[in-house]
Design a protein around this motif. Structure first.
Motif, PDB file in Angstrom:
ATOM      1  N   UNK A 294     113.828  12.525 -72.940  1.00 43.93           N
ATOM      2  CA  UNK A 294     112.457  12.051 -72.799  1.00 43.93           C
ATOM      3  C   UNK A 294     111.459  13.188 -72.766  1.00 43.93           C
ATOM      4  N   UNK A 295     111.809  14.269 -72.067  1.00 43.09           N
ATOM      5  CA  UNK A 295     110.944  15.452 -72.035  1.00 43.09           C
ATOM      6  C   UNK A 295     110.825  16.069 -73.425  1.00 43.09           C
ATOM      7  N   UNK A 296     111.929  16.062 -74.183  1.00 42.16           N
ATOM      8  CA  UNK A 296     111.899  16.595 -75.547  1.00 42.16           C
ATOM      9  C   UNK A 296     110.965  15.770 -76.434  1.00 42.16           C
ATOM     10  N   UNK A 297     110.918  14.473 -76.204  1.00 43.78           N
ATOM     11  CA  UNK A 297     109.977  13.647 -76.954  1.00 43.78           C
ATOM     12  C   UNK A 297     108.545  14.062 -76.646  1.00 43.78           C
ATOM     13  N   UNK A 298     108.288  14.398 -75.386  1.00 45.44           N
ATOM     14  CA  UNK A 298     106.958  14.868 -75.012  1.00 45.44           C
ATOM     15  C   UNK A 298     106.601  16.172 -75.713  1.00 45.44           C
ATOM     16  N   UNK A 299     107.587  17.067 -75.829  1.00 48.75           N
ATOM     17  CA  UNK A 299     107.367  18.329 -76.545  1.00 48.75           C
ATOM     18  C   UNK A 299     107.015  18.046 -78.004  1.00 48.75           C
ATOM     19  N   UNK A 300     107.760  17.134 -78.631  1.00 52.87           N
ATOM     20  CA  UNK A 300     107.527  16.799 -80.035  1.00 52.87           C
ATOM     21  C   UNK A 300     106.128  16.214 -80.238  1.00 52.87           C
TER      22      UNK A 300
ATOM     23  N   UNK B  10     103.309  10.691 -73.201  1.00 53.36           N
ATOM     24  CA  UNK B  10     104.677  10.684 -73.745  1.00 53.36           C
ATOM     25  C   UNK B  10     105.646  11.407 -72.813  1.00 53.36           C
ATOM     26  N   UNK B  11     105.211  12.531 -72.244  1.00 49.26           N
ATOM     27  CA  UNK B  11     106.100  13.296 -71.369  1.00 49.26           C
ATOM     28  C   UNK B  11     106.327  12.597 -70.044  1.00 49.26           C
ATOM     29  N   UNK B  12     105.378  11.795 -69.606  1.00 49.19           N
ATOM     30  CA  UNK B  12     105.541  11.054 -68.353  1.00 49.19           C
ATOM     31  C   UNK B  12     106.379   9.794 -68.543  1.00 49.19           C
TER      32      UNK B  12
END
Length: 235
Positions: free
Chosen positions: A111-117, A84-86
């Motif tokens: 997009x990085x925030x989605x990876x955090x979630x 997800x983070x990539x």
């Protein structure tokens, strides 16, 4: 930590599943090849492939040989967090082609925030420890940011940002609940490579920190009739 209903955490975690993120990554590569260059598409696939390799190797090392870090409860990089983070930062980077640099940077940050979630959801759902989710985020973020930084000034040619956005959003909605048994595949590969009949399991591995042989696959096999083997965390 947000107090969300369980079904919402599952909905969030599905954004990192391989059944969604891998087709998205392939669609991104196709758009990159069509609108930018084959070299740009190849660099994206190589970076992502290397990160998938990191995830796979760490999982095989634990499942096949019990290699991990007990102090950190680390048994392998989270695949959901990494993918997800990539993928999502690069998806936003592609969809916002032609936009102002500040807006494009904000898209990458989203997009990085989605990876955090997604990483947080893996911890809440007890699919991964915090260290595994953080490792997944770091590997995925490096993948995305290296790609975005290198290609930041690339100029799109024959593709429409609207068409790219529509296709990627439609793919996300269509595949959000698609599940791929990646953990089963990796487990099979780990057993094939290691020659063991049973994979290492987190619970026994942690409980027997002072007696590694007690957590071995052989010991697990002997105890199968006495107690069921706990389900390993995955992806």
């Amino acid at each position: 930590m947000p107090d969300l209903p369980l079904h919402q955490w599952y909905a969030i975690t599905n954004f990192g599943g391989a059944g969604l993120t891998l087709p998205l990554a392939l669609a991104i590569a196709l758009w990159l090849a069509a609108g930018y260059s084959m070299r740009m598409a190849a660099s994206w696939l190589l970076l992502l492939g290397a990160s998938i390799g990191v995830v796979t190797v760490t999982k095989i090392a634990f499942l096949g040989w019990g290699v991990g870090v007990r102090e950190l409860d680390f048994t392998g990089v989270s695949g959901h967090a990494m993918l997800s983070t990539a993928v999502y930062p690069v998806a936003f980077f592609l969809m916002l082609q032609g936009a102002r640099p500040a807006l494009r940077a904000a898209g990458v940050a989203a997009g990085l925030a989605m990876g955090v979630a997604v990483g947080l959801s893996r911890v809440v759902l007890e699919a991964h420890s915090p260290s595994e989710a953080v490792a997944g985020f770091v590997v995925g973020a490096l993948t995305a940011l290296i790609f975005v930084r290198y290609w930041w000034n690339a100029q799109a040619g024959r593709i429409s940002a609207a068409a790219v956005t529509l296709s990627l959003v439609a793919l996300t909605f269509a595949l959000h609940n698609v599940r791929v048994p990646t953990h089963r595949w990796v487990t099979h590969l780990a057993l094939t490579v290691s020659g063991h009949e049973q994979p290492y399991v987190r619970a026994r591995w942690k409980a027997n920190r002072n007696n590694p042989s007690a957590a071995s696959p052989l010991s697990q096999t002997r105890n199968t009739l006495a107690a069921p083997t706990p389900t390993p965390r995955h992806a």
